[in-house]
Motif scaffolding. Structure first.
Motif, PDB file in Angstrom:
ATOM      1  N   TYR A  70      -4.379   5.466   2.232  1.00 45.76           N
ATOM      2  CA  TYR A  70      -3.487   4.363   1.881  1.00 45.76           C
ATOM      3  C   TYR A  70      -4.228   3.174   1.270  1.00 45.76           C
ATOM      4  O   TYR A  70      -3.619   2.334   0.608  1.00 45.76           O
ATOM      5  CB  TYR A  70      -2.699   3.891   3.119  1.00 45.76           C
ATOM      6  CG  TYR A  70      -3.568   3.616   4.319  1.00 45.76           C
ATOM      7  CD1 TYR A  70      -4.220   2.406   4.476  1.00 45.76           C
ATOM      8  CD2 TYR A  70      -3.730   4.584   5.310  1.00 45.76           C
ATOM      9  CE1 TYR A  70      -5.029   2.156   5.578  1.00 45.76           C
ATOM     10  CE2 TYR A  70      -4.524   4.341   6.418  1.00 45.76           C
ATOM     11  CZ  TYR A  70      -5.178   3.137   6.540  1.00 45.76           C
ATOM     12  OH  TYR A  70      -5.978   2.886   7.631  1.00 45.76           O
ATOM     13  N   GLU A  71      -5.564   3.080   1.470  1.00 47.38           N
ATOM     14  CA  GLU A  71      -6.296   1.952   0.902  1.00 47.38           C
ATOM     15  C   GLU A  71      -7.274   2.367  -0.201  1.00 47.38           C
ATOM     16  O   GLU A  71      -8.078   1.554  -0.659  1.00 47.38           O
ATOM     17  CB  GLU A  71      -7.035   1.185   2.008  1.00 47.38           C
ATOM     18  CG  GLU A  71      -8.012   2.000   2.818  1.00 47.38           C
ATOM     19  CD  GLU A  71      -8.597   1.207   3.995  1.00 47.38           C
ATOM     20  OE1 GLU A  71      -8.234   0.022   4.151  1.00 47.38           O
ATOM     21  OE2 GLU A  71      -9.413   1.780   4.747  1.00 47.38           O
ATOM     22  N   LEU A  72      -7.209   3.616  -0.658  1.00 49.14           N
ATOM     23  CA  LEU A  72      -8.041   4.049  -1.772  1.00 49.14           C
ATOM     24  C   LEU A  72      -7.526   3.456  -3.078  1.00 49.14           C
ATOM     25  O   LEU A  72      -6.322   3.229  -3.250  1.00 49.14           O
ATOM     26  CB  LEU A  72      -8.044   5.581  -1.873  1.00 49.14           C
ATOM     27  CG  LEU A  72      -8.577   6.349  -0.657  1.00 49.14           C
ATOM     28  CD1 LEU A  72      -8.470   7.851  -0.916  1.00 49.14           C
ATOM     29  CD2 LEU A  72     -10.014   5.968  -0.336  1.00 49.14           C
ATOM     30  N   LYS A  73      -8.442   3.227  -4.001  1.00 48.40           N
ATOM     31  CA  LYS A  73      -8.093   2.728  -5.328  1.00 48.40           C
ATOM     32  C   LYS A  73      -8.724   3.613  -6.386  1.00 48.40           C
ATOM     33  O   LYS A  73      -9.734   4.270  -6.150  1.00 48.40           O
ATOM     34  CB  LYS A  73      -8.589   1.288  -5.519  1.00 48.40           C
ATOM     35  CG  LYS A  73      -7.935   0.259  -4.628  1.00 48.40           C
ATOM     36  CD  LYS A  73      -8.492  -1.135  -4.925  1.00 48.40           C
ATOM     37  CE  LYS A  73      -7.835  -2.194  -4.047  1.00 48.40           C
ATOM     38  NZ  LYS A  73      -8.365  -3.557  -4.328  1.00 48.40           N
TER      39      LYS A  73
ATOM     40  N   LEU B 109       0.845  -1.186   0.000  1.00 46.04           N
ATOM     41  CA  LEU B 109       0.000   0.000   0.000  1.00 46.04           C
ATOM     42  C   LEU B 109       0.887   1.246   0.000  1.00 46.04           C
ATOM     43  O   LEU B 109       2.044   1.178   0.398  1.00 46.04           O
ATOM     44  CB  LEU B 109      -0.917  -0.010   1.229  1.00 46.04           C
ATOM     45  CG  LEU B 109      -1.915  -1.174   1.337  1.00 46.04           C
ATOM     46  CD1 LEU B 109      -2.712  -1.063   2.646  1.00 46.04           C
ATOM     47  CD2 LEU B 109      -2.843  -1.216   0.149  1.00 46.04           C
ATOM     48  N   PRO B 110       0.381   2.370  -0.445  1.00 43.10           N
ATOM     49  CA  PRO B 110      -0.973   2.627  -0.946  1.00 43.10           C
ATOM     50  C   PRO B 110      -1.146   2.111  -2.367  1.00 43.10           C
ATOM     51  O   PRO B 110      -0.163   1.844  -3.073  1.00 43.10           O
ATOM     52  CB  PRO B 110      -1.074   4.154  -0.903  1.00 43.10           C
ATOM     53  CG  PRO B 110       0.332   4.614  -1.147  1.00 43.10           C
ATOM     54  CD  PRO B 110       1.204   3.614  -0.440  1.00 43.10           C
ATOM     55  N   TYR B 111      -2.397   1.985  -2.801  1.00 43.10           N
ATOM     56  CA  TYR B 111      -2.672   1.521  -4.155  1.00 43.10           C
ATOM     57  C   TYR B 111      -2.425   2.626  -5.183  1.00 43.10           C
ATOM     58  O   TYR B 111      -1.907   2.362  -6.276  1.00 43.10           O
ATOM     59  CB  TYR B 111      -4.127   1.058  -4.277  1.00 43.10           C
ATOM     60  CG  TYR B 111      -4.480  -0.154  -3.453  1.00 43.10           C
ATOM     61  CD1 TYR B 111      -3.931  -1.406  -3.744  1.00 43.10           C
ATOM     62  CD2 TYR B 111      -5.366  -0.051  -2.392  1.00 43.10           C
ATOM     63  CE1 TYR B 111      -4.268  -2.526  -2.990  1.00 43.10           C
ATOM     64  CE2 TYR B 111      -5.714  -1.165  -1.635  1.00 43.10           C
ATOM     65  CZ  TYR B 111      -5.165  -2.405  -1.935  1.00 43.10           C
ATOM     66  OH  TYR B 111      -5.490  -3.506  -1.191  1.00 43.10           O
ATOM     67  N   ILE B 112      -2.821   3.847  -4.861  1.00 47.32           N
ATOM     68  CA  ILE B 112      -2.712   4.949  -5.828  1.00 47.32           C
ATOM     69  C   ILE B 112      -1.266   5.415  -5.918  1.00 47.32           C
ATOM     70  O   ILE B 112      -0.626   5.689  -4.906  1.00 47.32           O
ATOM     71  CB  ILE B 112      -3.639   6.115  -5.424  1.00 47.32           C
ATOM     72  CG1 ILE B 112      -5.099   5.656  -5.444  1.00 47.32           C
ATOM     73  CG2 ILE B 112      -3.455   7.310  -6.353  1.00 47.32           C
ATOM     74  CD1 ILE B 112      -6.088   6.701  -4.968  1.00 47.32           C
ATOM     75  N   GLU B 113      -0.781   5.502  -7.149  1.00 46.24           N
ATOM     76  CA  GLU B 113       0.629   5.816  -7.374  1.00 46.24           C
ATOM     77  C   GLU B 113       0.967   7.268  -7.052  1.00 46.24           C
ATOM     78  O   GLU B 113       2.016   7.558  -6.497  1.00 46.24           O
ATOM     79  CB  GLU B 113       0.999   5.551  -8.849  1.00 46.24           C
ATOM     80  CG  GLU B 113       1.183   4.088  -9.193  1.00 46.24           C
ATOM     81  CD  GLU B 113       2.474   3.527  -8.623  1.00 46.24           C
ATOM     82  OE1 GLU B 113       3.388   4.309  -8.328  1.00 46.24           O
ATOM     83  OE2 GLU B 113       2.553   2.298  -8.448  1.00 46.24           O
TER      84      GLU B 113
END
Length: 606
Positions: free
Chosen positions: A600-603, A260-264
């Motif tokens: 940190y867990e948003l996609k 994590l996080p998913y978003i770069e």
């Protein structure tokens, strides 16, 4: 004639083509001008674009006094706060143990923690943060106010047990200790890197001060900023944007073991107008935006077509108020506040009259379109320590007759024109400042000016740049009345200790100069002011919840009687978030000015 017609048609076609080209160029310019934050959108699909009203003022978390701030993305503490449950949860520390006498807390760090440069994060960094920075008298950080224990203001003793374990030894039990360790997501203590900053503490500048005081300003190369949060700073363009890049060494992983996080990448657009931010959101230039009351109905109607969701988290964790400068201190070159006006401001009946003269219900109905609640307390309704008007909290309902009576009782008088004069015949007139970027506050200030004119007071309303305003409050102390707000990240009252302790870093209504600033001669603390500070210390020492509730109830009673802050309206916490952003867990506590607590867990889904 035929030739002329042909020429005319050719000329018309060329002119039409030229106009079309010009129109296309202008249209593209408008689009890119309205959406400067769409940076390489085709190649950066895993991207979240959000906005803020002003430039960051520091990249050194120890000196932060603003909200929102970059550390919401970059910093973590020993613990974190779950915004949905309000529970304190493990973060950099995987566990902790508290002794039976509440005076020893041992934290155990997670295994293999690393900084964003790949260096190990160990107990040495924790000790460095708490002992060498917070407890260091040469470092003026607001973090101090959260860790001063008891009447003596003693700091906990911090010891390294081994690379993963740190013990805190308290001189006496301290109830809010854990809350103060909750890191960047709540504006509490985030751990700083010893290997990057220790030398700056031991090295002096030309004035004999630690170089740490000037470390990691916003002119620092972002590659030099070492962090432990989900994102690191990739670039900063003043007046335009801060770009955050995924921290490859961030400790969190999902249930499948994915990093994590998913978003770069996160693009934090600096948009100095709430209206412009809404325009950019509607044109799909932003992925999330705080919704002001005047825009709520519009965005709610556009939800389906715009493919976004409007979230309502209830009353915001903000205090919106006006406050008078009660500082009686003097500098070598003169007073902080005009002595004539200082006498007005320090007259209790004057402040109470102002409170009665402001029509907060009309402010709620007009400026906030009914999307909010009238505010009377420095503690939020969601907190178990909140004292409601029904439970005896003093309120100031709109009553201009009562306002005039209080002013006359205090020795003020009216001239034949209905203008308010003090006992010496001075016209009552003062300046009110707020941050010009916030449209809602500008509208509130305009109403306050009008309301007070009805009781004969002239208010010179002057919206100014936020950075200039903060400099006046914390450095020059050159202001008379301001309209602002404080933001909290917890339901713990001691989170406001830096506001209510007389020597607190945000004790703005009677600010003591910070370390390194020119001292004030004749700086005074009022009895009621000292009493609130004493009660905050007492509340921090009390573990019986019923007794704590009564202590903080008394702080609210005193604050509403003496009015260092005249509270106005608390808006609802509303945000519009694109449906492409998945994993949103929205609450007023975790909205964080649109930056969202569980980033940190948003996609991102396309």
């Amino acid at each position: 004639m035929l030739t002329a017609n042909i020429f005319s048609r050719l000329t018309f076609r060329r002119l039409s083509l030229l106009l079309n080209v010009v129109f296309f160029i202008v249209f593209q310019f408008i689009l890119t001008g309205c959406q400067p934050q769409i940076l390489q959108a085709e190649t950066a699909r895993s991207q979240w674009v959000v906005s803020t009203l002003s430039d960051p003022k520091t990249f050194n978390y120890a000196f932060n006094q603003e909200f929102p701030h970059v550390f919401l993305f970059t910093a973590e503490g020993l613990t974190s706060l779950n915004a949905m449950t309000t529970e304190i949860e493990p973060a950099l520390a995987e566990s902790w143990e508290i002794s039976n006498d509440q005076k020893r807390i041992v934290f155990t760090l997670r295994e293999n923690l690393k900084w964003s440069d790949g260096k190990p994060l160990t107990a040495d960094d924790v000790v460095f943060t708490y002992r060498d920075i917070i407890a260091n008298p040469a470092i003026p950080t607001d973090w101090k106010d959260s860790f001063k224990v008891g009447k003596s203001g003693t700091f906990p003793q911090v010891n390294k047990i081994d690379d993963r374990r740190v013990e805190f030894l308290l001189p006496e039990p301290f109830a809010p200790f854990l809350s103060a360790t909750t890191g960047g997501a709540t504006n509490q203590v985030g751990i700083l890197p010893k290997h990057a900053l220790y030398k700056s503490l031991t090295t002096k500048d030309s004035e004999g001060k630690p170089q740490f005081l000037s470390m990691w300003g916003t002119n620092t190369d972002p590659s030099q900023i070492i962090v432990n949060g989900p994102y690191k700073i990739a670039s900063y363009t003043p007046g335009q944007r801060v770009i955050f890049q995924r921290n490859p060494y961030y400790w969190r992983k999902d249930s499948q073991g994915n990093q994590l996080p998913y978003i770069e990448r996160v693009v934090w657009q600096i948009i100095e107008s709430t209206d412009t931010a809404i325009l950019q959101f509607r044109s799909r230039g932003l992925d999330s935006v705080e919704v002001s009351p005047e825009n709520f109905s519009l965005l709610k109607r556009e939800e389906k077509r715009g493919r976004f969701t409007v979230y309502n988290g209830g009353p915001r964790f903000t205090q919106t108020f006006i406050s008078f400068n009660l500082n009686k201190g003097r500098r070598q070159n003169g007073t902080v506040v005009d002595p004539i006006k200082s006498r007005w401001f320090n007259t209790l009946e004057f402040r109470q009259a102002i409170a009665y003269a402001i029509d907060r219900q009309t402010m709620l109905n007009n400026t906030f379109r009914g999307v909010g609640t009238i505010q009377n307390s420095p503690i939020f309704p969601q907190s178990p320590y909140y004292l409601s008007p029904e439970e005896g909290l003093k309120t100031y309902e709109y009553d201009q007759d009562q306002a005039r009576n209080l002013l006359l009782k205090a020795g003020f008088k009216y001239n034949p024109k209905g203008q308010l004069l003090d006992a010496d015949g001075n016209r009552v007139r003062f300046s009110l400042i707020t941050n010009a970027e916030n449209r809602t506050r500008v509208a509130m200030g305009a109403q306050i000016r009008q309301d007070l004119s009805r009781i004969g007071i002239q208010v010179d309303f002057n919206p100014i740049n936020f950075n200039t305003l903060v400099d006046r409050l914390s450095n020059s102390l050159d202001w008379e009345c301001h309209l602002l707000g404080f933001v909290s990240g917890t339901v713990e009252p001691h989170d406001g200790a830096n506001i209510w302790l007389p020597d607190g870093g945000l004790h703005t209504f009677n600010q003591k100069p910070l370390a390194g600033q020119e001292p004030l001669v004749g700086w005074e603390i009022a009895d009621w002011e000292a009493e609130i500070g004493r009660l905050y210390i007492q509340g921090s020492q009390e573990f019986d919840e019923a007794r704590r509730e009564e202590i903080y109830a008394e702080t609210q009673r005193i604050a509403q009687e003496y009015l260092p802050f005249i509270y106005l309206v608390n808006p609802l916490s509303i945000a519009a978030i694109r449906d492409r952003i998945q994993g949103v867990k929205y609450s007023a506590l975790g909205s964080l000015s649109g930056t969202l607590w569980n980033k940190y867990e948003l996609k991102v889904t396309e």
